[in-house]
Scaffold this active site. Structure first.
Site, mmCIF file in Angstrom:
data_model
loop_
_atom_site.group_PDB
_atom_site.id
_atom_site.type_symbol
_atom_site.label_atom_id
_atom_site.label_comp_id
_atom_site.label_asym_id
_atom_site.label_seq_id
_atom_site.Cartn_x
_atom_site.Cartn_y
_atom_site.Cartn_z
ATOM 1 N N CYS A 47 9.735 -0.827 -1.294
ATOM 2 C CA CYS A 47 10.460 -2.015 -0.863
ATOM 3 C C CYS A 47 11.280 -1.680 0.373
ATOM 4 O O CYS A 47 12.035 -0.706 0.386
ATOM 5 C CB CYS A 47 11.375 -2.497 -1.993
ATOM 6 S SG CYS A 47 12.394 -3.912 -1.539
ATOM 7 N N CYS A 50 15.217 -1.930 -0.622
ATOM 8 C CA CYS A 50 15.939 -0.981 -1.474
ATOM 9 C C CYS A 50 15.242 0.360 -1.684
ATOM 10 O O CYS A 50 15.822 1.264 -2.265
ATOM 11 C CB CYS A 50 16.243 -1.615 -2.827
ATOM 12 S SG CYS A 50 14.799 -1.863 -3.892
ATOM 13 N N CYS A 96 10.514 -7.710 -5.628
ATOM 14 C CA CYS A 96 10.928 -6.372 -6.038
ATOM 15 C C CYS A 96 11.754 -6.493 -7.317
ATOM 16 O O CYS A 96 12.681 -7.301 -7.389
ATOM 17 C CB CYS A 96 11.744 -5.705 -4.930
ATOM 18 S SG CYS A 96 12.471 -4.122 -5.410
ATOM 19 N N CYS A 99 15.716 -5.242 -6.332
ATOM 20 C CA CYS A 99 16.613 -6.001 -5.444
ATOM 21 C C CYS A 99 16.270 -7.483 -5.365
ATOM 22 O O CYS A 99 16.999 -8.247 -4.755
ATOM 23 C CB CYS A 99 16.664 -5.385 -4.048
ATOM 24 S SG CYS A 99 15.180 -5.642 -3.052
ATOM 25 N N CYS A 119 -0.968 -9.870 -2.295
ATOM 26 C CA CYS A 119 -0.972 -10.114 -0.860
ATOM 27 C C CYS A 119 0.481 -10.030 -0.387
ATOM 28 O O CYS A 119 1.268 -10.951 -0.601
ATOM 29 C CB CYS A 119 -1.568 -11.493 -0.609
ATOM 30 S SG CYS A 119 -1.890 -11.851 1.114
#
Length: 132
Positions: A47, A50, A96, A99, A119
């Site tokens: 991510c 984070c 995510c 976060c 995607c």
């Protein structure tokens, strides 16, 4: 529920304007614009907000959509999903798990073994190459 919470001002200090727009405001980057589309090395896609590990490079494949695509997250708890009713359709949004950042969408038209296509917006991800 996100494990990491920050104010918009705090997110803006660490994210580029485009990453903020996508991760925090549920935007979408233009197809074909991410350098991660061409990333072929072994490693981990994390991510961009984070640093949580999200997708292993061996689950990435060329979907022809213009966005980095994967057939499975690295672990069951890496991402979360929710219903997205924007753009006059119903899709499954992927975020995510730590976060809450918007990553993209998952569709049921991917390859085996899962049949799923995660995607993802490349700006929502960062790549960490495998150490030699």
């Amino acid at each position: 529920m996100s494990k990491i919470t920050k104010t918009d001002a705090e997110w803006r200090q660490t994210l580029s304007p485009e990453a903020f727009r996508v991760l925090r405001e549920h935007g979408t980057e233009r197809a074909g614009t991410s350098p991660l589309n061409n990333e072929k090395r072994s490693g981990m896609f994390v991510c961009a907000g984070c640093g949580k590990e999200l997708f292993a490079s061996d689950t990435k494949y060329e979907s022809g959509t213009g966005w980095p695509s994967f057939y499975a997250p690295v672990s069951e708890g890496a991402v979360g999903t929710s219903e997205d009713r924007s753009w006059f359709s119903t899709r499954t949004e992927v975020h995510c798990a730590d976060c809450g950042g918007h990553l993209g969408h998952v569709f049921p038209d991917g390859p085996r073994p899962t049949g799923l296509r995660y995607c993802m917006n490349g700006v929502s991800l960062a790549f960490k190459p495998e150490k030699a």
